[in-house]
Write a protein that holds these residues in place. Sequence first.
Motif, PDB file in Angstrom:
ATOM      1  N   MET A   1      72.888  39.621  88.458  1.00 35.77           N
ATOM      2  CA  MET A   1      74.303  39.627  88.776  1.00 35.77           C
ATOM      3  C   MET A   1      74.635  38.342  89.513  1.00 35.77           C
ATOM      4  SD  MET A   1      74.492  42.363  91.924  1.00 35.77           S
ATOM      5  CE  MET A   1      72.918  43.088  91.538  1.00 35.77           C
ATOM      6  N   ARG A   2      75.851  37.914  89.412  1.00 34.28           N
ATOM      7  CA  ARG A   2      76.312  36.702  90.091  1.00 34.28           C
ATOM      8  C   ARG A   2      76.653  37.011  91.543  1.00 34.28           C
ATOM      9  NH1 ARG A   2      78.635  32.898  85.972  1.00 34.28           N
ATOM     10  NH2 ARG A   2      76.847  32.702  84.583  1.00 34.28           N
TER      11      ARG A   2
ATOM     12  N   GLU B   1      79.615  39.397  92.325  1.00 35.86           N
ATOM     13  CA  GLU B   1      79.307  40.809  92.080  1.00 35.86           C
ATOM     14  C   GLU B   1      78.470  41.376  93.225  1.00 35.86           C
ATOM     15  OE1 GLU B   1      78.868  44.559  90.039  1.00 35.86           O
ATOM     16  OE2 GLU B   1      80.355  42.961  90.010  1.00 35.86           O
TER      17      GLU B   1
ATOM     18  N   ARG C   1      80.722  41.898  96.161  1.00 35.34           N
ATOM     19  CA  ARG C   1      81.576  43.072  95.954  1.00 35.34           C
ATOM     20  C   ARG C   1      80.800  44.364  96.177  1.00 35.34           C
ATOM     21  NH1 ARG C   1      82.415  46.789  92.563  1.00 35.34           N
ATOM     22  NH2 ARG C   1      81.030  46.021  90.946  1.00 35.34           N
ATOM     23  N   ARG C   2      79.585  44.436  95.647  1.00 24.83           N
ATOM     24  CA  ARG C   2      78.806  45.671  95.724  1.00 24.83           C
ATOM     25  C   ARG C   2      78.261  45.951  97.115  1.00 24.83           C
ATOM     26  NH1 ARG C   2      74.760  45.972  90.770  1.00 24.83           N
ATOM     27  NH2 ARG C   2      74.210  47.873  91.908  1.00 24.83           N
TER      28      ARG C   2
ATOM     29  N   GLU D   1      80.443  36.066 100.204  1.00 25.61           N
ATOM     30  CA  GLU D   1      79.621  35.105  99.468  1.00 25.61           C
ATOM     31  C   GLU D   1      79.024  34.081 100.428  1.00 25.61           C
ATOM     32  OE1 GLU D   1      81.555  33.401  96.051  1.00 25.61           O
ATOM     33  OE2 GLU D   1      82.338  35.347  95.420  1.00 25.61           O
TER      34      GLU D   1
ATOM     35  N   GLU E   1      68.836  43.228  90.517  1.00 25.06           N
ATOM     36  CA  GLU E   1      69.447  44.476  90.985  1.00 25.06           C
ATOM     37  C   GLU E   1      68.938  44.833  92.386  1.00 25.06           C
ATOM     38  OE1 GLU E   1      71.968  47.638  90.967  1.00 25.06           O
ATOM     39  OE2 GLU E   1      71.881  46.071  89.447  1.00 25.06           O
TER      40      GLU E   1
END
Length: 118
Positions: free
Chosen positions: A1-2, A5, A8-9, A14, A40
């Motif tokens: 995932m970038r 993402e 967000r999760r 960032e 992940e």
Amino acid sequence: MRIGELARRTGVSERSLRYYEKQGLLAAERTPGGHREYAEAAVDRVVRIQELFAAGLCSSKIAELLPCMRDGDGGPSAVATPKLVADLTVERARIDRMITDLLRSRDTLDEVIDAARG
């Protein structure tokens, strides 16, 4: 995932994720275009980092501790050392002292509130 993402999760900015990477707390692969790609398992890792920061540990102590923890459940891995256990015992004692101080402060505030109410 970038990185967006992952941010967000986890609810972590960032900027913080880039800081974690710079401090050696979090690893990312790079795409041919130079974008960060996280596995992940990075979600659990970031949650664990946040918990350790919230406990008052500094990034250098967290960097020392993370290789000795499993990300999924935070339990010790096979590489946990007696020195690490000793260091964590010291950190736990520090947290206990903070809790005692906070409880004392709360009791003082309760006394002032009660006196002010008359």
